[in-house]
Design a protein around this motif. Structure first.
Motif, PDB file in Angstrom:
ATOM      1  N   MET A  48      39.857  53.906  48.953  1.00 14.02           N
ATOM      2  CA  MET A  48      40.122  52.475  49.110  1.00 14.02           C
ATOM      3  C   MET A  48      40.327  51.891  47.720  1.00 14.02           C
ATOM      4  O   MET A  48      39.529  52.169  46.820  1.00 14.02           O
ATOM      5  CB  MET A  48      38.865  51.879  49.770  1.00 14.02           C
ATOM      6  N   ALA A  49      41.367  51.088  47.530  1.00 13.64           N
ATOM      7  CA  ALA A  49      41.496  50.333  46.279  1.00 13.64           C
ATOM      8  C   ALA A  49      40.508  49.171  46.330  1.00 13.64           C
ATOM      9  O   ALA A  49      40.482  48.429  47.314  1.00 13.64           O
ATOM     10  CB  ALA A  49      42.922  49.818  46.114  1.00 13.64           C
ATOM     11  N   VAL A  50      39.676  49.041  45.299  1.00 13.28           N
ATOM     12  CA  VAL A  50      38.653  47.986  45.319  1.00 13.28           C
ATOM     13  C   VAL A  50      38.796  46.989  44.170  1.00 13.28           C
ATOM     14  O   VAL A  50      38.181  45.929  44.195  1.00 13.28           O
ATOM     15  CB  VAL A  50      37.217  48.577  45.326  1.00 13.28           C
ATOM     16  N   GLY A  51      39.600  47.339  43.164  1.00 13.56           N
ATOM     17  CA  GLY A  51      39.773  46.419  42.049  1.00 13.56           C
ATOM     18  C   GLY A  51      41.160  46.560  41.446  1.00 13.56           C
ATOM     19  O   GLY A  51      41.747  47.649  41.475  1.00 13.56           O
ATOM     20  N   ILE A  52      41.684  45.442  40.942  1.00 17.79           N
ATOM     21  CA  ILE A  52      42.982  45.485  40.267  1.00 17.79           C
ATOM     22  C   ILE A  52      42.889  44.630  39.017  1.00 17.79           C
ATOM     23  O   ILE A  52      42.486  43.464  39.092  1.00 17.79           O
ATOM     24  CB  ILE A  52      44.104  44.950  41.187  1.00 17.79           C
ATOM     25  N   ASP A  53      43.232  45.252  37.881  1.00 14.10           N
ATOM     26  CA  ASP A  53      43.288  44.493  36.626  1.00 14.10           C
ATOM     27  C   ASP A  53      44.751  44.404  36.223  1.00 14.10           C
ATOM     28  O   ASP A  53      45.338  45.385  35.773  1.00 14.10           O
ATOM     29  CB  ASP A  53      42.452  45.213  35.560  1.00 14.10           C
ATOM     30  N   ARG A  54      45.335  43.229  36.431  1.00 18.81           N
ATOM     31  CA  ARG A  54      46.765  43.078  36.153  1.00 18.81           C
ATOM     32  C   ARG A  54      47.054  42.975  34.654  1.00 18.81           C
ATOM     33  O   ARG A  54      48.182  43.162  34.224  1.00 18.81           O
ATOM     34  CB  ARG A  54      47.327  41.868  36.902  1.00 18.81           C
ATOM     35  N   ASP A  55      46.043  42.697  33.833  1.00 23.31           N
ATOM     36  CA  ASP A  55      46.265  42.641  32.376  1.00 23.31           C
ATOM     37  C   ASP A  55      46.387  44.046  31.791  1.00 23.31           C
ATOM     38  O   ASP A  55      47.304  44.332  31.032  1.00 23.31           O
ATOM     39  CB  ASP A  55      45.123  41.878  31.692  1.00 23.31           C
ATOM     40  N   THR A  56      45.442  44.924  32.160  1.00 20.52           N
ATOM     41  CA  THR A  56      45.514  46.299  31.652  1.00 20.52           C
ATOM     42  C   THR A  56      46.325  47.203  32.583  1.00 20.52           C
ATOM     43  O   THR A  56      46.525  48.378  32.284  1.00 20.52           O
ATOM     44  CB  THR A  56      44.103  46.893  31.482  1.00 20.52           C
ATOM     45  N   LYS A  57      46.776  46.673  33.735  1.00 26.61           N
ATOM     46  CA  LYS A  57      47.576  47.401  34.734  1.00 26.61           C
ATOM     47  C   LYS A  57      46.858  48.667  35.214  1.00 26.61           C
ATOM     48  O   LYS A  57      47.328  49.789  35.030  1.00 26.61           O
ATOM     49  CB  LYS A  57      48.971  47.703  34.183  1.00 26.61           C
TER      50      LYS A  57
END
Ligand code: FAD
Length: 392
Positions: free
Chosen positions: A77-86
């Protein structure tokens, strides 16, 4: 190294996107698909299983085809997304980097949408609006109803996954009950004053299931509903009814990971239809039910169509391959009774404002049995074709 694309969600939209990103099998892009389930059970045609027209096993699709095509399939399961560090964090704790991210997590339910109901009570009053075990449970509860018992459906407000889905379900429940429990009753509490293919459904209900189905629209309190899963009661406009089986389909929103990613506005994730690009981030694409795109209904057909447009746009950006103007199509078939199929569909194009409908068609009331049978058979062919386009 190669550009990296992560696709979150291996359903109608995500599986198609992963396959089309791998196109040609040359492996120019490193594609990772994150999906917790080993088997995807389609919601499309799940009503036919409830109606006794199709076996449950025919709804299941595994990810072997995608793995063989070169997709890195990660069952987590994807549980986190950091769009700054991709980077995407999965439940195991691993962090996966991306150049482009595709979000296709389908739907989640709006908490508190139907007073008395929550996901904790979905075993007593199933939604059966995500595929698999919920669909089996609902069917088992229908089969266990006492003779002459009552089934209730709480229908959802717009916009939601598969506009004709609840009404095809009622048709298939009626088909099942007319075979095993012909004096049973069906009530639908609906917050909407009209619904998809309404004239076609109501004509069919009159023809096949006369007197069995009672549709309660908002003018009769259909929008003022609460449930008690322990007592098995439904309260419509203050009137309490005891029910023997109850299908609660709550209001919906984008899959929760879209909120975690910070790409939602209200309940859905707005996109520019030209490449299904998030309005919050040019490196994030949102497909299928989660997206707010304009005129397309939330359907498996739409998600598949949108995924191809997104894959083309991503390949264009990462590999410089040719990008054609975005065109989309959708058809939603519904089965009213065995061999009595109807459909509604349209074509769409991306405009600067939204994905806009360009033309459409719908089945007519009064069609003869041969045409309705042909429409049903067309839908069977569609199911075979689209599931192999998604899963290989
Ligand atoms: P889904 O297909 O739901 O896929 C989402 C996937 O994402 C799931 O596999 C889920 O496990 C995964 N996921 C979610 N969160 C995460 C996360 N954090 N990390 C990793 N994975 C995640 N459509 C039609 O075209 N024709 C029909 O006849 C039709 N009939 C229907 C009948 C019913 C009863 C229902 C309920 C739906 C029907 N639909 C139909 C609609 C169709 O099922 C959906 O519109 C379609 O599945 C949407 O595709 P999607 O890719 O957006 O979401």
């Amino acid at each position: 190294g190669k550009p990296k694309v992560i696709v979150i969600g291996g359903g109608a939209g995500g599986a198609t996107a992963a396959r089309y990103l791998m196109k040609d099998g040359k492996g120019e892009i490193d594609v990772t698909l994150i999906e917790p389930s080993r088997m995807y059970y389609t919601c499309f045609f799940s009503n036919l299983y409830i109606g006794g027209v199709r076996d449950f096993e025919t709804l299941g699709h595994d990810y072997g085809g995608l793995a063989k095509a070169g997709v890195n399939v990660v069952h987590d399961m994807a549980v986190g997304i950091d769009r700054d560090t991709k980077q995407v964090t999965i439940a195991s704790g691993a962090k996966l980097p991306y150049d482009k991210l595709v979000l296709a997590p389908g739907i989640d339910f709006v908490e508190g949408a139907v007073p008395g109901w929550s996901v904790a009570a979905q075993n007593k009053m199933p939604h059966a609006y995500k595929g698999g075990s919920q669909t089996q449970l609902l069917k088992a509860q229908l089969e266990a109803m006492p003779e002459g018992g009552t089934f209730a459906m709480i229908a959802p407000p717009n916009p939601y996954r598969c506009p004709p889905g609840p009404y095809e379900r009622v048709s298939m429940v009626a088909n099942l009950l007319s075979n095993i429990n012909p004096t049973a009753k069906i009530i639908i509490a609906d917050p909407k004053d009209k619904f998809s293919k309404q004239a076609l459904f109501q004509e069919g209900w009159g023809r096949h299931y006369d007197g069995m189905i009672d549709w309660i629209g908002p003018e009769f309190g259909g929008g003022n509903v609460s449930v008690d899963p322990d007592a098995m009661t439904v309260t419509i406009d203050g009137e309490v009814t005891e029910v023997d089986a109850c299908n609660v389909i709550p209001a919906m929103k984008a899959g929760h990971i879209c909120e975690i990613a910070g790409v939602t506005e209200g309940n859905w994730a707005p996109v520019d239809g030209a490449g299904m690009v998030s309005k919050a981030d040019p490196d994030v694409h949102v497909l299928g039910d989660s997206s707010a795109q304009g005129d397309m209904p939330k359907s498996g057909f739409s998600a598949n169509s949108q995924a191809k447009v997104a894959a083309m746009a991503i390949r264009g950006e990462l590999l410089g391959s040719k990008v054609f103007p975005a065109k989309f199509s959708n058809t939603c078939w519904s089965l009213i009774a065995p061999d009595d199929g109807v459909k509604v569909g349209a074509s769409y194009a991306a405009t600067p404002e939204k994905i806009a409908k360009t033309d459409g068609f719908i089945s007519q009331t009064g069609e003869d049995a041969a045409l309705r049978k042909a429409t049903y058979e067309e839908s069977v062919g569609w199911y075979e074709g689209i599931t192999s386009d998604m899963f290989g």
